[in-house]
Design an enzyme around this catalytic site. Structure first.
Site, PDB file in Angstrom:
ATOM      1  N   CYS A 183       1.056  -0.902  -0.094  1.00  0.00           N
ATOM      2  CA  CYS A 183       0.415   0.636  -0.532  1.00  0.00           C
ATOM      3  C   CYS A 183       0.954   1.661  -0.297  1.00  0.00           C
ATOM      4  CB  CYS A 183      -0.905   0.624   1.161  1.00  0.00           C
ATOM      5  SG  CYS A 183      -1.999  -1.533   0.914  1.00  0.00           S
ATOM      6  N   GLU A 243       4.426   1.596   1.676  1.00  0.00           N
ATOM      7  CA  GLU A 243       5.315   1.220   2.747  1.00  0.00           C
ATOM      8  C   GLU A 243       6.425   1.420   2.219  1.00  0.00           C
ATOM      9  OE1 GLU A 243       3.122  -2.721   2.762  1.00  0.00           O
ATOM     10  OE2 GLU A 243       2.532  -1.382   2.185  1.00  0.00           O
TER      11      GLU A 243
END
Length: 825
Positions: A455, A457
């Site tokens: 997502c 990171e």
């Protein structure tokens, strides 16, 4: 020179997009491939499950890395393969379009339960549906008994201490998705694969084995992993050769001269890569795809990502043009790759699916940013990748890095793609991420070279362990609910950690805050215990030998990632309900302890009755309206924003006190670092929380990510960005997200675009906001798509750090996306 395609040919199809002032077309080949994939109904295949079961039966008693490598080899030699009509990049996880494999080695009991309709059969789910043939179902039912007591899930559950298990059962922490699937969330050293080929990894393992003194006990521990590297290298070669042989056989029968030449080229490519260094653009793309495809076959994790694709491919781009390739040739190849990534999917149990809705695989591609010396790294391959996204309009995550020297051309090109409405790309700020990574101990030159995985990171590709976030979901709004109830969960009546008082006995806001933080500290400890138990089970029972061999310095250390083989190691939980918790604290502080508008007892009763008791004075609804009018995060209001900043700072500092199982075993770090990625968990985690002091009704969804609660950010986009920018974002080195919906009509003029880009530069640069992504889809379209899904089969929306097909997700999440505040620039 074989030319792959012409996007301006008479049979090209309009893609409905304008990129850098040009109308975008999709070749007939790409349009046919894309149509076929979107028409496909996701299916489940049993091939891997059958092969892995057979292998495990044959290797009882052997070291786990060897068993895992042999299981992968049997899968790769028996998996049904095909080359689809017209495709240029080959290789699939399963024999059908958009097909998922079954991974009984991780967990199988849930699969049998869902085959039995508990809670749904796969084809009857409210979202993320799958079909399964009677033959595949029979295979799964037949192999299931072998795995009783032997799965990863069995080993994890046997390890978890009682207190941590209780925290999971009441919904305070949730890592269950990692119990039945691989961790994923990694970027292996694809640059090294391109440069050295898999043969280079084999030679490195052989060199370490030759010098290994087996009289040293620690070296005996290293032996099985290093031997597994050799098995894995053979398996990769075998798999690629199968596709080369198939392409040769198809070429021999192909009558179309253009397609025959393409199949011959595919055969040549597959015989060379990924075993040997890539020599041209076709080989580079196929090499990376094969490498990551096998990661997906080894384990069913999400986010086996590709890192800084424009940086890796730029030398091949330049060489291609020098050798007579056209830009269309390169776009055709890269667009083929994007379709292949879209086809990869996985099936999880319904509980986990509710947290990762939308067939999430999230194989992230990063573009832009800086080089290892801090110079702007944007190049022509950056723009080509953006144009391919405009051509294909798929939901593979595309991450656009930002720094304060980004050109207006780059910013406008990204906006051209964002305006298409699929939520791609998202922005990630170097001004934040580089500082945050260095703060955790990453070397500056490596921090400049970060990429995004999953997502949002940040990860040092090829050098870092997997799962930089992706540990337990921690429901902080529920922790506040329990603090207001003396430590008791109102839903279950269970008290795992008693508070010193409850909402009716606290004499000040400070006492409430202390009770809240006391609950948080307890549940942070529980997540660390739970997640470390899971990691120990993974280290011993899963080992991920193929993934580990592709990460520095696992081969040289003779250790898998979970044993401490990587250069860097960070992992972190995901905190849920950020905005709700801040809004709740602000409401209680102002209404009860400062303005004395209502008493604590009145508020507590209103919450217990879901604001529906109309016999009290004030009534439940009147109290709810007071709560709704209390200061709300997202409006540049320091009253609530300071509360947000303080409580998050305290949580993030507490989290960083704890260590992963790899701490002190070799890697830099070994720390738990926080994240605020919610994926789609804000919907199911809201269902287990009663009414809250921000005016939220019982069971309603929580705010997603670091975004303001739906409808509460009423002062416009700049105010919302100001609030998010005040958070301690630099400490969120596990990554975070901010979702914003923007009315697409308001960014159509050149002046509006300029305002939009200026707003982004302020937030991402001056404020060092970490991340932002946009949904630019008209609400009327979303509502019509919900009512008439057959007309919108390729409509994409941004859910969290990923995009999904809107009509494939269930109605609860559809409503959550529709309800998000729509801003006008």
């Amino acid at each position: 020179m074989l030319h792959y395609g012409n996007l301006n040919a008479p049979d090209a199809v309009k893609a409905g997009a304008v990129f850098e002032g040009r109308e975008i077309y999709r070749s007939a080949r790409l349009d046919a491939l894309r149509t076929r994939v979107f028409d496909a109904v996701p299916q489940i295949d049993s091939s891997r499950a059958k092969a892995v079961t057979e292998s495990y039966r044959e290797t009882e008693g052997e070291p786990v890395p060897i068993r895992r490598a042999k299981a992968l080899r049997k899968t790769l030699e028996s998996l049904p393969i095909r080359i689809n009509e017209g495709e240029l990049v080959v290789g699939e996880i399963a024999p059908y379009d958009r097909c998922a494999q079954v991974y009984p080695d991780y967990g199988i009991d849930w699969f049998i339960e869902e085959l039995d309709g508990k809670p749904f059969r796969f084809e009857d789910r409210p979202g993320d549906k799958f079909m399964i043939s009677p033959e595949d179902e029979q295979v799964i039912r037949e192999i299931a008994p072998y795995w009783k007591g032997k799965t990863h899930k069995d080993q994890v559950y046997a390890r978890i201490p009682r207190d941590a298990w209780d925290a999971f059962q009441i919904g305070m922490i949730d890592t269950d998705y990692l119990v039945i699937c691989a961790e994923g969330h990694v970027i292996v050293n694809l640059q090294r694969v391109l440069r050295e080929g898999i043969e280079g990894f084999r030679r490195r393992a052989e060199k370490v084995l030759e010098s290994l003194d087996l009289t040293e006990p620690d070296n005996l521990k290293k032996l099985p992993f290093l031997q597994s590297v050799l098995i894995n290298c053979d398996s990769v070669e075998l798999f690629a050769k199968r596709y080369a042989d198939l392409a040769d056989a198809m070429a021999a029968e192909e009558r179309d001269e253009q397609r025959r030449q393409e199949l011959e080229k595919i055969s040549q490519v597959c015989r060379h890569v990924p075993m040997h260094p890539a020599r041209d653009m076709h080989e580079a793309i196929q090499s990376m795809y094969f490498t990551n495809l096998i990661l997906n076959i080894e384990g069913n994790g999400s986010a086996f990502s590709y890192g800084r694709m424009d940086q890796k491919l730029y030398p091949y781009y330049k060489k291609a043009l020098e050798d007579g390739w056209t830009e269309d040739d390169i776009k055709e190849l890269f667009s083929n790759l994007m379709l292949k990534l879209f086809q990869v999917t996985r099936v999880l149990d319904w509980h986990s699916t509710s947290t990762f809705r939308g067939y999430v695989v999230a194989q992230n591609i990063t573009i832009g940013g800086q080089d290892r010396l801090g110079r702007d790294a944007t190049n022509e391959m950056t723009y080509l990748i953006l144009e391919c996204q405009a051509i294909m309009q798929l939901n593979n995550p595309l991450s656009a890095r930002y720094h304060d020297r980004c050109t207006n051309r780059y910013m406008n090109a990204v906006l051209d793609v964002q305006k298409l409405g699929g939520g791609q790309p998202a922005y990630y700020s170097d001004e934040n991420y580089v500082l945050g990574l260095v703060n955790r101990g990453v070397k500056l030159e490596d921090a400049y070279d970060y990429a995004n995985v999953g997502c949002g990171e940040p990860l040092i590709e090829g050098k870092q362990s997997n799962r930089p976030d992706g540990a337990a979901f921690i429901n902080i709004t529920k922790a506040l609910e329990m603090a207001m109830n003396g430590g008791t969960d109102p839903r279950t009546g269970r008290c795992l950690h008693k508070s010193n008082g409850d909402l009716t006995t606290f004499q000040s806001y400070e006492e409430l805050y202390d009770a809240f933080m006391d609950q948080i500290r307890y549940y942070i400890r529980m997540h660390v215990i739970y997640d470390n138990s899971l990691d120990l089970a993974s280290e011993e029972g899963i080992t991920d030998p193929y993934m580990s061999m592709l990460i520095d310095d696992c081969i040289e250390r003779g250790k898998t990632v979970k044993e401490g083989g990587a250069v860097y190691d960070y992992c972190g939980p995901l905190y849920m309900g950020i905005a709700n918790t801040g809004n709740c604290l602000a409401a209680v502080k102002k209404l009860v302890f400062e303005d004395h508008v209502i008493t604590a007892a009145e508020l507590k009763h209103a919450l217990e009755t879901d604001f529906e008791d109309m016999t009290t004075a004030p009534t439940g609804e009147e109290i709810r309206q007071l709560c709704l009018r209390a200061p709300k995060y997202g409006n540049d209001d320091d009253y609530v924003d300071k509360i947000m900043t303080q409580y998050l700072y305290d949580i993030f500092e507490e989290e960083a006190k704890y260590h992963t199982t790899r701490y002190g075993r070799g890697p830099v770090g070994g720390l738990w670092v926080p994240s605020c990625n919610t994926v789609s968990s804000n919907v199911p985690l809201g269902k287990i929380i009663g009414a809250t002091p921000d005016g939220r009704k019982a069971g309603e969804a929580l705010a997603d990510t670091t975004s303001p609660m739906h409808g509460s950010d009423t002062n416009g986009p700049t105010a919302a960005l100001n609030s998010v920018g005040k958070l301690p974002n630099v400490l969120l080195s596990g990554g975070t997200l901010y979702n914003m919906r923007v009315d697409p009509k308001t960014v159509e003029t050149p002046e509006a675009r300029e305002r939009f880009i200026d707003m982004l530069r302020t937030y991402l640069g001056d404020y060092k906001g970490q991340h932002i992504q946009f949904n630019m889809v008209d609400s009327k379209i979303l509502m019509d798509a919900k009512e008439h899904p057959q007309n919108y089969k390729d409509l994409m929306v941004r859910v969290a750090g990923y995009s999904a097909l809107f009509t494939a997700i269930d109605s609860d999440l559809q409503d959550d996306i529709i309800d998000r505040t729509v801003h006008k620039i």
